[in-house]
Each structure stands twice: as structure tokens, then as C-alpha cells.
Design a protein around this motif. Structure first.
Motif, PDB file in Angstrom:
ATOM      1  N   VAL A   1       2.640  -4.366   3.629  1.00 48.65           N
ATOM      2  CA  VAL A   1       3.604  -3.291   3.859  1.00 48.65           C
ATOM      3  C   VAL A   1       2.944  -1.979   3.453  1.00 48.65           C
ATOM      4  N   LEU A   2       3.235  -0.914   4.195  1.00 44.63           N
ATOM      5  CA  LEU A   2       2.722   0.415   3.873  1.00 44.63           C
ATOM      6  C   LEU A   2       3.892   1.358   3.619  1.00 44.63           C
ATOM      7  N   ILE A   3       3.877   2.023   2.469  1.00 43.92           N
ATOM      8  CA  ILE A   3       4.838   3.079   2.161  1.00 43.92           C
ATOM      9  C   ILE A   3       4.144   4.416   2.344  1.00 43.92           C
ATOM     10  N   LEU A   4       4.725   5.294   3.144  1.00 38.08           N
ATOM     11  CA  LEU A   4       4.204   6.639   3.345  1.00 38.08           C
ATOM     12  C   LEU A   4       5.054   7.594   2.518  1.00 38.08           C
ATOM     13  N   ALA A   5       4.408   8.384   1.659  1.00 34.96           N
ATOM     14  CA  ALA A   5       5.162   9.211   0.716  1.00 34.96           C
ATOM     15  C   ALA A   5       4.479  10.543   0.499  1.00 34.96           C
ATOM     16  N   GLY A   6       5.261  11.520   0.028  1.00 38.26           N
ATOM     17  CA  GLY A   6       4.692  12.755  -0.471  1.00 38.26           C
ATOM     18  C   GLY A   6       4.330  12.583  -1.938  1.00 38.26           C
ATOM     19  N   ILE A   7       3.948  13.680  -2.565  1.00 35.85           N
ATOM     20  CA  ILE A   7       3.649  13.623  -3.989  1.00 35.85           C
ATOM     21  C   ILE A   7       4.960  13.679  -4.763  1.00 35.85           C
ATOM     22  N   PRO A   8       5.030  13.059  -5.955  1.00 36.94           N
ATOM     23  CA  PRO A   8       6.272  13.066  -6.733  1.00 36.94           C
ATOM     24  C   PRO A   8       6.765  14.496  -6.989  1.00 36.94           C
TER      25      PRO A   8
ATOM     26  N   GLY B   1       7.604  16.713  -4.985  1.00 38.12           N
ATOM     27  CA  GLY B   1       7.134  17.705  -4.031  1.00 38.12           C
ATOM     28  C   GLY B   1       7.691  17.436  -2.649  1.00 38.12           C
ATOM     29  N   ALA B   2       7.117  18.082  -1.649  1.00 33.95           N
ATOM     30  CA  ALA B   2       7.553  17.889  -0.273  1.00 33.95           C
ATOM     31  C   ALA B   2       7.053  16.552   0.254  1.00 33.95           C
ATOM     32  N   PHE B   3       7.784  16.001   1.217  1.00 31.42           N
ATOM     33  CA  PHE B   3       7.258  14.875   1.989  1.00 31.42           C
ATOM     34  C   PHE B   3       6.189  15.420   2.932  1.00 31.42           C
ATOM     35  N   CYS B   4       6.590  16.289   3.839  1.00 26.46           N
ATOM     36  CA  CYS B   4       5.630  16.961   4.717  1.00 26.46           C
ATOM     37  C   CYS B   4       6.345  18.126   5.400  1.00 26.46           C
ATOM     38  N   ALA B   5       5.819  19.332   5.174  1.00 30.76           N
ATOM     39  CA  ALA B   5       6.452  20.525   5.733  1.00 30.76           C
ATOM     40  C   ALA B   5       6.102  20.745   7.199  1.00 30.76           C
ATOM     41  N   GLY B   6       5.307  19.841   7.794  1.00 31.96           N
ATOM     42  CA  GLY B   6       4.995  19.932   9.208  1.00 31.96           C
ATOM     43  C   GLY B   6       3.501  20.091   9.444  1.00 31.96           C
ATOM     44  N   ALA B   7       3.154  20.514  10.638  1.00 29.64           N
ATOM     45  CA  ALA B   7       1.753  20.817  10.948  1.00 29.64           C
ATOM     46  C   ALA B   7       1.371  22.112  10.241  1.00 29.64           C
ATOM     47  N   ASP B   8       0.102  22.248   9.925  1.00 38.24           N
ATOM     48  CA  ASP B   8      -0.388  23.431   9.227  1.00 38.24           C
ATOM     49  C   ASP B   8      -0.427  24.614  10.203  1.00 38.24           C
TER      50      ASP B   8
ATOM     51  N   ILE C   1       1.285  -3.774  10.364  1.00 34.16           N
ATOM     52  CA  ILE C   1       2.159  -4.118   9.239  1.00 34.16           C
ATOM     53  C   ILE C   1       3.357  -3.178   9.230  1.00 34.16           C
ATOM     54  N   PRO C   2       4.486  -3.604   8.641  1.00 37.52           N
ATOM     55  CA  PRO C   2       5.656  -2.726   8.564  1.00 37.52           C
ATOM     56  C   PRO C   2       5.365  -1.474   7.736  1.00 37.52           C
ATOM     57  N   THR C   3       6.007  -0.383   8.114  1.00 42.32           N
ATOM     58  CA  THR C   3       5.813   0.901   7.442  1.00 42.32           C
ATOM     59  C   THR C   3       7.151   1.475   7.007  1.00 42.32           C
ATOM     60  N   ILE C   4       7.161   2.096   5.841  1.00 40.47           N
ATOM     61  CA  ILE C   4       8.358   2.698   5.271  1.00 40.47           C
ATOM     62  C   ILE C   4       8.059   4.151   4.931  1.00 40.47           C
ATOM     63  N   ALA C   5       8.862   5.076   5.421  1.00 39.93           N
ATOM     64  CA  ALA C   5       8.752   6.474   5.014  1.00 39.93           C
ATOM     65  C   ALA C   5       9.656   6.691   3.811  1.00 39.93           C
ATOM     66  N   MET C   6       9.084   7.162   2.714  1.00 42.83           N
ATOM     67  CA  MET C   6       9.835   7.455   1.486  1.00 42.83           C
ATOM     68  C   MET C   6       9.966   8.971   1.397  1.00 42.83           C
ATOM     69  N   ILE C   7      11.123   9.497   1.801  1.00 40.64           N
ATOM     70  CA  ILE C   7      11.280  10.926   2.036  1.00 40.64           C
ATOM     71  C   ILE C   7      11.982  11.592   0.857  1.00 40.64           C
ATOM     72  N   GLU C   8      11.247  12.457   0.176  1.00 36.96           N
ATOM     73  CA  GLU C   8      11.804  13.328  -0.852  1.00 36.96           C
ATOM     74  C   GLU C   8      11.266  14.718  -0.583  1.00 36.96           C
TER      75      GLU C   8
ATOM     76  N   ALA D   1       0.849  -1.187   0.000  1.00 35.26           N
ATOM     77  CA  ALA D   1       0.000   0.000   0.000  1.00 35.26           C
ATOM     78  C   ALA D   1       0.887   1.240   0.000  1.00 35.26           C
ATOM     79  N   ILE D   2       0.473   2.247  -0.750  1.00 33.62           N
ATOM     80  CA  ILE D   2       1.163   3.542  -0.757  1.00 33.62           C
ATOM     81  C   ILE D   2       0.171   4.594  -0.277  1.00 33.62           C
ATOM     82  N   LEU D   3       0.502   5.244   0.818  1.00 38.19           N
ATOM     83  CA  LEU D   3      -0.316   6.307   1.385  1.00 38.19           C
ATOM     84  C   LEU D   3       0.411   7.623   1.122  1.00 38.19           C
ATOM     85  N   ARG D   4      -0.169   8.448   0.248  1.00 40.34           N
ATOM     86  CA  ARG D   4       0.498   9.689  -0.166  1.00 40.34           C
ATOM     87  C   ARG D   4      -0.157  10.903   0.477  1.00 40.34           C
ATOM     88  N   LEU D   5       0.667  11.789   1.011  1.00 39.11           N
ATOM     89  CA  LEU D   5       0.195  13.099   1.422  1.00 39.11           C
ATOM     90  C   LEU D   5      -0.033  13.917   0.158  1.00 39.11           C
TER      91      LEU D   5
END
Length: 249
Positions: free
Chosen positions: A47-54, A56-63, A96-103, A12-16
Motif C-alpha cells: 500500500v502507498l500513502i501519499l502525504a504532505g509534510i506534517p 503543512g500543505a498537501f499540495c498547493a498545485g503546480a509550481d 498497489i492501492p494508493t491512499i491520499a492523506m490530505i491535510e 510506503a509513505i511518499l511525502r511531498l
């Protein structure tokens, strides 16, 4: 919607997906994070991959647009802290295991989001920073604890007190990410996810729990002992041993 979920077989890929604010997470987004994790598990992902949009940012923080209500409202401040804790906790405690894909940027609560995953991978555009001091605030203690556990107290102090950023290569050197890939980050993340997904899910669950217990300093645990014994008598082990014993043609 703050998060988009795609399930491809066992992965699974969960994208912000809030590019207009560099994937900053609003107050309601933390519950959505937990819901996305639950949906991935319910869909049968291993397995879950957590990612930003291609690109773009992964996550700039809380709004930060949520912060205006905090000055005169103690209850609002508490809701904010508890919402982040709950969302990150659901990610951290995923079965399930989780992977942060940080770009791109992983700043502040975005870095905390990555640290709540089991494994962190960084690409060539990754920039990671613990930035609360720039805003005159702090990190929740559980996030400080995760940072110290990853990089040690000295590096944690450097990151928190300076609020400076590190790139992917530096993040790998100090232990903030497990691997830095100068190219093809998503391909490498999918390779690792595939390797993990090929293993027995019950084994992955027990091993993941064991890692969490080890982080707390526990060297022995009765439930883990029982799980170890049960897996030794499982049909999954019998089936895998039978596969290994088959003659090669």
C-alpha cells in the motif's frame, strides 16, 4: 528532491517535501512522483500513502514559477501538460492501492494528485479546491473526468466554475473524499493501509483493475474473468482456507 519515500514493511509513505512553496510541484517533480511510486512497489510495499509534510500543505498545485515560459512557447506548454499527465498516470496505474492523506491545501494540480489515488482521506485542516479559473486556465480533461466521476457534474461545476474551496467535512459530504477525520488523520490512514496490506496482493491487483474498468462503464472483461478463475485455483486461497479451518484454542 520533491518527494521523500519511507517504506515500513508493507506500507510506503511518499511525502511531498517543498514547504517553502507549500509543496507546489515543479515540472520535473511529476517524473519524480512516478519514480517514487515505482520505488515503493519495488521495495515490496503493498500500500502507498501519499502525504504532505506534517502540519503543512498537501499540495498547493503546480509550481507557477514554471508558467512564465508558456506565453511564447507552445512546445513548453505541451511538455507541461504531458508531464503532469504522465506523473498522475503512473500514480493512477500503480499496481498497489494508493491512499491520499490530505491535510492543508490541496489546490489545482494538488487536487488532481489526490484524485489520482484510489482512496482519499481528509483531516481537520484540509482545504480542497479546483482553482484553474482563478488563473485564467483550465484543467486537463482527464482531471475534469475524475472530478465528475467522484462528485457528479453539478458539484464538479460548482467547484470548477467558482474555484472555491471546501473543507474536509464538506468534501466527504459531496464524495470528493471517502472519509473525513477531525483528528488523528495519519493514525486512521495507517489503520486503513494496514487493513488493505493484510489482504492477498494478487487479489488487490485484480480488484483494483476491476474498479478501473467499472469506471469506464465495462461490466464484463475477459481478462478479469481469467483472473477470477485463476485466483479460485490459487495456493493463496488454499492456504487461507486452511488457516480458517484451524480449530481455535
Amino acid at each position: 528532491m520533491m518527494f521523500d519515500l519511507i517504506v515500513r514493511g508493507d506500507i510506503a509513505i511518499l511525502r511531498l517535501d517543498r514547504p517553502e512553496v507549500r509543496n507546489a510541484v515543479p515540472l520535473g517533480g511529476w517524473g519524480e512522483l512516478g519514480d517514487g511510486v515505482d520505488k515503493a512497489v519495488a521495495a515490496g510495499a503493498r500500500v502507498l500513502i501519499l502525504a504532505g509534510i506534517p502540519d503543512g500543505a498537501f499540495c498547493a498545485g503546480a509550481d507557477v514559477s514554471d508558467f512564465g515560459a508558456f506565453a511564447g512557447d507552445e512546445a513548453a506548454r505541451s511538455r507541461f501538460r504531458l508531464a503532469i499527465r504522465a506523473g498522475l498516470g503512473r500514480l493512477r496505474d500503480a499496481s498497489i492501492p494508493t491512499i491520499a492523506m490530505i491535510e492543508g491545501a490541496a489546490y489545482g494540480a494538488g487536487l488532481a494528485l489526490a484524485m489520482a489515488c484510489d482512496v482519499r482521506l481528509a483531516g481537520p485542516k484540509a482545504q480542497l479546491a479546483a482553482t484553474p479559473a482563478k488563473l485564467g486556465i483550465s484543467y486537463p480533461q482527464e482531471d475534469v473526468h475524475r472530478l465528475v466521476a467522484l462528485v457528479g457534474p453539478g458539484q464538479a461545476a460548482r467547484l470548477l466554475l467558482s474555484a472555491g474551496s471546501v473543507d474536509g467535512a464538506e468534501a466527504e459530504r459531496i464524495g470528493l473524499v471517502e472519509r473525513y477525520y477531525p483528528s488523528d488523520l495519519e493514525a486512521e490512514a495507517l489503520i486503513l493501509a494496514g487493513q488493505i496490506a493484510a489482504n492477498d496482493p494478487d487479489s488487490l491487483r485484480v480488484l483494483k483493475r476491476g474498479i478501473r474498468l467499472a469506471e469506464t462503464g465495462l461490466a464484463t472483461d475477459a481478462e478479469q474473468d481469467g483472473s477470477f478463475d485463476a485466483l479460485l485455483g490459487s495456493q493463496a486461497l488454499t492456504d487461507r482456507l486452511a488457516t480458517l479451518r484451524k480449530p481455535r484454542s
